[in-house]
Design a protein around this motif. Structure first.
Motif, PDB file in Angstrom:
ATOM      1  N   GLY A  11       0.872  -1.177   0.000  1.00  0.00           N
ATOM      2  CA  GLY A  11       0.000   0.000   0.000  1.00  0.00           C
ATOM      3  C   GLY A  11       0.902   1.218   0.000  1.00  0.00           C
ATOM      4  N   PRO A  12       0.358   2.398   0.257  1.00  0.00           N
ATOM      5  CA  PRO A  12       1.207   3.594   0.249  1.00  0.00           C
ATOM      6  C   PRO A  12       2.369   3.530   1.240  1.00  0.00           C
ATOM      7  N   ALA A  13       2.161   2.930   2.417  1.00  0.00           N
ATOM      8  CA  ALA A  13       3.259   2.858   3.402  1.00  0.00           C
ATOM      9  C   ALA A  13       4.415   2.008   2.867  1.00  0.00           C
ATOM     10  N   GLY A  14       4.110   0.795   2.440  1.00  0.00           N
ATOM     11  CA  GLY A  14       5.163  -0.121   1.984  1.00  0.00           C
ATOM     12  C   GLY A  14       5.871   0.368   0.738  1.00  0.00           C
ATOM     13  N   VAL A  30       9.699  -6.097  -1.109  1.00  0.00           N
ATOM     14  CA  VAL A  30       8.290  -5.833  -0.772  1.00  0.00           C
ATOM     15  C   VAL A  30       7.474  -7.080  -1.104  1.00  0.00           C
ATOM     16  N   LEU A  31       6.717  -7.560  -0.105  1.00  0.00           N
ATOM     17  CA  LEU A  31       5.836  -8.719  -0.305  1.00  0.00           C
ATOM     18  C   LEU A  31       4.388  -8.226  -0.254  1.00  0.00           C
ATOM     19  N   GLU A  32       3.607  -8.481  -1.306  1.00  0.00           N
ATOM     20  CA  GLU A  32       2.224  -7.994  -1.382  1.00  0.00           C
ATOM     21  C   GLU A  32       1.316  -9.180  -1.728  1.00  0.00           C
ATOM     22  N   ALA A  37      -3.123  -5.047 -10.009  1.00  0.00           N
ATOM     23  CA  ALA A  37      -4.377  -4.350 -10.387  1.00  0.00           C
ATOM     24  C   ALA A  37      -5.169  -3.994  -9.138  1.00  0.00           C
ATOM     25  N   TYR A  38      -5.224  -4.904  -8.161  1.00  0.00           N
ATOM     26  CA  TYR A  38      -5.983  -4.640  -6.925  1.00  0.00           C
ATOM     27  C   TYR A  38      -5.409  -3.418  -6.209  1.00  0.00           C
ATOM     28  N   VAL A  39      -4.097  -3.383  -6.062  1.00  0.00           N
ATOM     29  CA  VAL A  39      -3.445  -2.287  -5.324  1.00  0.00           C
ATOM     30  C   VAL A  39      -3.680  -0.965  -6.039  1.00  0.00           C
ATOM     31  N   GLU A  40      -3.611  -0.986  -7.371  1.00  0.00           N
ATOM     32  CA  GLU A  40      -3.712   0.276  -8.132  1.00  0.00           C
ATOM     33  C   GLU A  40      -5.153   0.740  -8.271  1.00  0.00           C
ATOM     34  N   GLU A 123       1.044 -10.997  -5.257  1.00  0.00           N
ATOM     35  CA  GLU A 123       0.481 -12.338  -5.031  1.00  0.00           C
ATOM     36  C   GLU A 123       1.430 -13.191  -4.191  1.00  0.00           C
ATOM     37  N   THR A 124       2.008 -12.534  -3.187  1.00  0.00           N
ATOM     38  CA  THR A 124       2.944 -13.189  -2.270  1.00  0.00           C
ATOM     39  C   THR A 124       2.522 -12.855  -0.847  1.00  0.00           C
ATOM     40  N   GLU A 125       1.933 -13.858  -0.155  1.00  0.00           N
ATOM     41  CA  GLU A 125       1.316 -13.571   1.146  1.00  0.00           C
ATOM     42  C   GLU A 125       2.266 -13.868   2.303  1.00  0.00           C
ATOM     43  N   LEU A 281       6.105  -1.476  13.000  1.00  0.00           N
ATOM     44  CA  LEU A 281       4.789  -1.356  12.367  1.00  0.00           C
ATOM     45  C   LEU A 281       4.638   0.044  11.804  1.00  0.00           C
ATOM     46  N   ALA A 282       4.015   0.163  10.629  1.00  0.00           N
ATOM     47  CA  ALA A 282       3.805   1.475  10.003  1.00  0.00           C
ATOM     48  C   ALA A 282       2.425   1.515   9.334  1.00  0.00           C
ATOM     49  N   GLY A 283       1.798   2.698   9.386  1.00  0.00           N
ATOM     50  CA  GLY A 283       0.522   2.877   8.689  1.00  0.00           C
ATOM     51  C   GLY A 283      -0.627   2.169   9.395  1.00  0.00           C
ATOM     52  N   ASP A 284      -1.589   1.693   8.576  1.00  0.00           N
ATOM     53  CA  ASP A 284      -2.795   1.089   9.147  1.00  0.00           C
ATOM     54  C   ASP A 284      -2.508  -0.171   9.943  1.00  0.00           C
TER      55      ASP A 284
HETATM   56  P1  FAS Z   1      -3.055  -0.409   3.270  1.00  0.00           P
HETATM   57  O1  FAS Z   1      -4.166  -1.173   3.940  1.00  0.00           O
HETATM   58  O2  FAS Z   1      -3.379   0.622   2.247  1.00  0.00           O
HETATM   59  O3  FAS Z   1      -2.059  -1.439   2.541  1.00  0.00           O
HETATM   60  C1  FAS Z   1      -1.730  -2.659   3.155  1.00  0.00           C
HETATM   61  C2  FAS Z   1      -1.304  -3.600   2.045  1.00  0.00           C
HETATM   62  O4  FAS Z   1      -0.812  -4.799   2.667  1.00  0.00           O
HETATM   63  C3  FAS Z   1      -2.471  -4.020   1.152  1.00  0.00           C
HETATM   64  O5  FAS Z   1      -2.124  -3.857  -0.202  1.00  0.00           O
HETATM   65  C4  FAS Z   1      -2.705  -5.486   1.510  1.00  0.00           C
HETATM   66  O6  FAS Z   1      -3.130  -6.249   0.391  1.00  0.00           O
HETATM   67  C5  FAS Z   1      -1.320  -5.916   1.963  1.00  0.00           C
HETATM   68  N1  FAS Z   1      -1.321  -7.057   2.892  1.00  0.00           N
HETATM   69  C6  FAS Z   1      -2.162  -7.272   3.924  1.00  0.00           C
HETATM   70  N2  FAS Z   1      -1.837  -8.436   4.542  1.00  0.00           N
HETATM   71  C7  FAS Z   1      -0.755  -8.954   3.879  1.00  0.00           C
HETATM   72  C8  FAS Z   1       0.028 -10.128   4.026  1.00  0.00           C
HETATM   73  N3  FAS Z   1      -0.219 -11.013   5.007  1.00  0.00           N
HETATM   74  N4  FAS Z   1       1.065 -10.327   3.169  1.00  0.00           N
HETATM   75  C9  FAS Z   1       1.347  -9.445   2.182  1.00  0.00           C
HETATM   76  N5  FAS Z   1       0.619  -8.314   1.977  1.00  0.00           N
HETATM   77  C10 FAS Z   1      -0.417  -8.080   2.822  1.00  0.00           C
HETATM   78  N6  FAS Z   1      -7.613   7.639   4.443  1.00  0.00           N
HETATM   79  C11 FAS Z   1      -7.701   8.945   4.118  1.00  0.00           C
HETATM   80  O7  FAS Z   1      -6.804   9.708   4.460  1.00  0.00           O
HETATM   81  N7  FAS Z   1      -8.802   9.412   3.404  1.00  0.00           N
HETATM   82  C12 FAS Z   1      -9.795   8.552   2.979  1.00  0.00           C
HETATM   83  O8  FAS Z   1     -10.745   8.975   2.348  1.00  0.00           O
HETATM   84  C13 FAS Z   1      -9.708   7.189   3.279  1.00  0.00           C
HETATM   85  N8  FAS Z   1     -10.658   6.310   2.828  1.00  0.00           N
HETATM   86  C14 FAS Z   1     -10.550   4.979   3.159  1.00  0.00           C
HETATM   87  C15 FAS Z   1     -11.493   4.030   2.706  1.00  0.00           C
HETATM   88  C16 FAS Z   1     -11.401   2.670   3.071  1.00  0.00           C
HETATM   89  C17 FAS Z   1     -12.410   1.660   2.571  1.00  0.00           C
HETATM   90  C18 FAS Z   1     -10.349   2.246   3.902  1.00  0.00           C
HETATM   91  C19 FAS Z   1     -10.258   0.815   4.360  1.00  0.00           C
HETATM   92  C20 FAS Z   1      -9.386   3.173   4.331  1.00  0.00           C
HETATM   93  C21 FAS Z   1      -9.483   4.528   3.940  1.00  0.00           C
HETATM   94  N9  FAS Z   1      -8.518   5.466   4.330  1.00  0.00           N
HETATM   95  C22 FAS Z   1      -8.597   6.773   4.021  1.00  0.00           C
HETATM   96  C23 FAS Z   1      -7.365   5.065   5.043  1.00  0.00           C
HETATM   97  C24 FAS Z   1      -6.380   4.512   4.044  1.00  0.00           C
HETATM   98  O9  FAS Z   1      -6.115   5.473   3.055  1.00  0.00           O
HETATM   99  C25 FAS Z   1      -5.168   4.082   4.806  1.00  0.00           C
HETATM  100  O10 FAS Z   1      -4.793   5.023   5.807  1.00  0.00           O
HETATM  101  C26 FAS Z   1      -3.980   3.803   3.917  1.00  0.00           C
HETATM  102  O11 FAS Z   1      -4.389   2.890   2.931  1.00  0.00           O
HETATM  103  C27 FAS Z   1      -2.865   3.247   4.793  1.00  0.00           C
HETATM  104  O12 FAS Z   1      -1.915   2.716   3.967  1.00  0.00           O
HETATM  105  P2  FAS Z   1      -1.111   1.394   4.407  1.00  0.00           P
HETATM  106  O13 FAS Z   1      -0.696   1.549   5.832  1.00  0.00           O
HETATM  107  O14 FAS Z   1      -0.116   1.212   3.341  1.00  0.00           O
HETATM  108  O15 FAS Z   1      -2.172   0.220   4.441  1.00  0.00           O
END
Ligand code: FAS
Ligand code: PHB
Length: 389
Positions: A11-14, A30-32, A37-40, A123-125, A281-284
Motif C-alpha cells: 500500500g502507500p506505506a510499503g 516488498v511482499l504484497e 491491479a488490486y493495489v492500483e 500475489e505473495t502472502e 509497524l507502520a501505517g494502518d
Molecule cells: P493499506 O491497507 O493501504 O495497505 C496494506 C497492504 O498490505 C495491502 O495492499 C494489503 O493487500 C497488503 N497485505 C495485507 N496483509 C498482507 C500479508 N499477510 N502479506 C502481504 N501483503 C499483505 N484515508 C484517508 O486519508 N482518506 C480517505 O478517504 C480514506 N478512505 C478509506 C477508505 C477505506 C475503505 C479504507 C479501508 C481506508 C481509507 N482510508 C482513508 C485510510 C487509508 O487510506 C489508509 O490510511 C492507507 O491505505 C494506509 O496505507 P497502508 O498503511 O499502506 O495500508
C-alpha cells in the motif's frame, strides 16, 4: 532470499518506504498478497497534506502529482444552511493540501519500484514474522503455492489493519473506538459542484463533497453502520446528498452517472508500541482513523519517513538511538491525528442516539470555528498536517 529490510504490504506505506530506502542506498524486498491491479484500483484516500506532498517530491515521486494533482487552499464547512470557508494559507503561514488519490500515489510508486528494479513481489502472502527479537528476523511467506522464508535485518509491517505483522508484537496495548455509522462513498462522472471540498453537518447526517479530477466527483454520505451499498440507488444517493448540502443561497449539486459505490466502517484504533525488536509497524498496521480528517494515508507517510531516517542514521553512525525512538516519535503524531479525526467526526456526524442538547453543542462548536480565528487555526493546522518526526 535475503535483504536488509523486509517490507510486508504494497500500500502507500510499503511502497513509499521501499522508495525512501532505495534513495538512501538500503536494499529491501516488498511482499504484497494481492495483485498489482488490486493495489492500483483500491479506492481510498484522496487528500495529501503539505508534508506528504513535500516527501513525495523529495523522493522523486511527485512529478505526475504536480502535473495532475489539484492544490487546494481551503475547505468549506456547511451547517444550518450556512457556508464558511477555512482559508489554509492565511491561517497556517502558507500551507495547503493536494487532491491526488491514493490510487495514483500507488501507481507512481509501483512504476518507480519497477524502474529501479527493486523486488516487489505481488500475489505473495506473508504468513508470519519470526525471530523479531533476534538480529535475524524472518518473514515466512507463500508464493505460487510454495512456502519460503525471507531473511532480513529488519522487518516493517506495512500490511494494514488486517495484516499479520501486528500479531508478532507481544503484549501490545490497543486503544479503540468504533462509531455507530459508516460512510457510503461514490465516484461519479460529473464535474465537482464546488472548487474545494465541502464538509456538511446536517440533522439528516454528514455529507462530504470531494473530487478526483475536474471531471470526476468523489462524494460520501453518513449511513447506518450496517448499510449495504446495494440498498442505495443512484437517485436515492443524489437526493440525500442534495438535502444535506442545502444552503440559503442558489448553490446547486450537479448529478451524473455513479461509477463506483462502497461502504467504509468508521473506527479509531491505535496499537502501542509500534515496534518489537527488529519488527516495526507502520501505517494502518498500527493505527486507524475515521477518514473525516483525511489523515490515514498521511499518517502512514509520517511513519515510514521516520523509520527510513532512523535506519539511514544507524547505517551512517552505528547508533540505534533514532530506531529506539521510532515508536514514541510516531505515536506522538498519531495521537494528534487521532484527536483531530475524532473531533472532526463528532463535530459533523449526527449520532443515532444524539440528544437535542448534543445537536446544539455541535452547532455551537461549528459557530465557534466560523467566528474565532483561534478555533479556525486549530482546524487548519491539523488538516494541513502535523510536522513529521
Ligand atoms: P493499506 O491497507 O493501504 O495497505 C496494506 C497492504 O498490505 C495491502 O495492499 C494489503 O493487500 C497488503 N497485505 C495485507 N496483509 C498482507 C500479508 N499477510 N502479506 C502481504 N501483503 C499483505 N484515508 C484517508 O486519508 N482518506 C480517505 O478517504 C480514506 N478512505 C478509506 C477508505 C477505506 C475503505 C479504507 C479501508 C481506508 C481509507 N482510508 C482513508 C485510510 C487509508 O487510506 C489508509 O490510511 C492507507 O491505505 C494506509 O496505507 P497502508 O498503511 O499502506 O495500508
Ligand atoms: C476523498 O477524497 O476520498 C476524501 C477527502 C477528504 C476526506 C476523506 C476522503 O476527509
Amino acid at each position: 532470499m535475503r535483504t536488509t529490510v523486509g517490507i510486508i504490504g504494497a500500500g502507500p506505506a510499503g511502497l513509499l518506504l521501499a522508495r525512501l530506502l532505495h534513495n538512501a542506498g538500503i536494499d529491501s524486498v516488498v511482499l504484497e498478497s494481492r495483485d498489482r491491479a488490486y493495489v492500483e484500483r483500491r479506492q481510498r484516500a484522496g487528500i495529501l497534506e503539505q508534508g506528504t506532498v513535500d516527501v513525495l517530491r523529495e523522493a522523486g515521486a511527485g512529478e505526475r502529482m504536480d502535473r495532475e494533482g489539484l492544490r487546494h487552499d481551503g475547505i468549506e464547512l456547511r451547517f444550518d444552511r450556512r457556508r464558511h470557508r477555512v482559508d489554509f494559507p492565511a491561517l497556517t503561514g502558507g500551507r495547503s493540501v493536494m487532491v491526488y488519490a491514493q490510487t495514483e500515489v500507488c501507481k507512481d510508486l509501483i512504476a518507480l519500484r519497477i524502474e529501479e528494479g527493486g523486488p516487489l513481489l505481488f500475489e505473495t502472502e506473508a504468513l508470519a514474522v519470526e525471530g523479531a527479537d533476534t538480529d535475524r528476523p524472518r518473514v515466512r511467506f507463500r508464493r505460487e503455492g510454495v512456502e519460503d522464508v525471507l531473511e532480513c535485518d529488519y522487518v516493517v509491517g506495512c500490511d494494514g489493519f488486517w495484516g499479520v505483522a501486528r500479531s508478532a508484537v507481544p503484549d501490545g496495548r490497543t486503544f479503540e473506538r468504533t462509531y455507530p455509522f459508516s460512510w457510503l462513498g461514490i465516484l461519479a462522472d460529473v464535474a465537482p459542484s464546488h472548487d474545494e471540498l465541502v464538509y456538511a453537518r446536517h440533522d439528516r447526517g454528514f455529507a462530504l463533497l470531494s473530487m478526483r479530477s475536474p471531471s470526476v466527483s468523489r462524494l460520501y454520505l453518513q449511513v447506518p453502520a450496517d448499510t449495504d451499498a446495494d440498498d442505495w440507488s443512484d437517485e436515492r444517493i443524489w437526493d440525500e446528498l442534495e438535502r444535506r448540502f442545502e444552503t440559503d443561497d442558489d448553490w446547486t449539486l450537479r448529478r451524473g452517472p455513479v461509477t463506483q459505490k462502497s461502504v467504509t466502517p468508521m473506527r479509531s484504533y491505535v496499537h502501542e508500541p509500534m515496534r518489537h525488536g527488529r519488527l516495526f509497524l507502520a501505517g494502518d498496521a498500527a493505527h486507524i482513523v475515521p477518514p473525516t480528517g483525511a489523515k490515514g494515508l498521511n499518517l502512514a507517510v509520517g511513519d515510514v519517513v521516520t523509520f527510513a531516517r532512523a535506519l539511514a542514521h544507524r547505517t551512517a553512525t552505528g547508533s540505534d538511538d533514532l530506531l529506539d525512538a521510532y515508536s514514541a516519535t510516531c505515536l506522538r503524531r498519531v495521537w494528534q491525528a487521532e484527536r483531530f479525526s475524532y473531533d472532526m467526526t463528532t463535530l459533523l456526524h449526527t449520532a443515532p442516539d444524539a440528544t437535542p442538547f448534543e445537536d446544539r453543542l455541535q452547532l455551537a462548536r461549528l459557530d465557534r470555528i466560523a467566528s474565532s480565528r483561534a478555533a479556525e487555526t486549530d482546524l487548519a493546522e491539523a488538516y494541513t498536517g502535523f510536522p513529521i518526526g
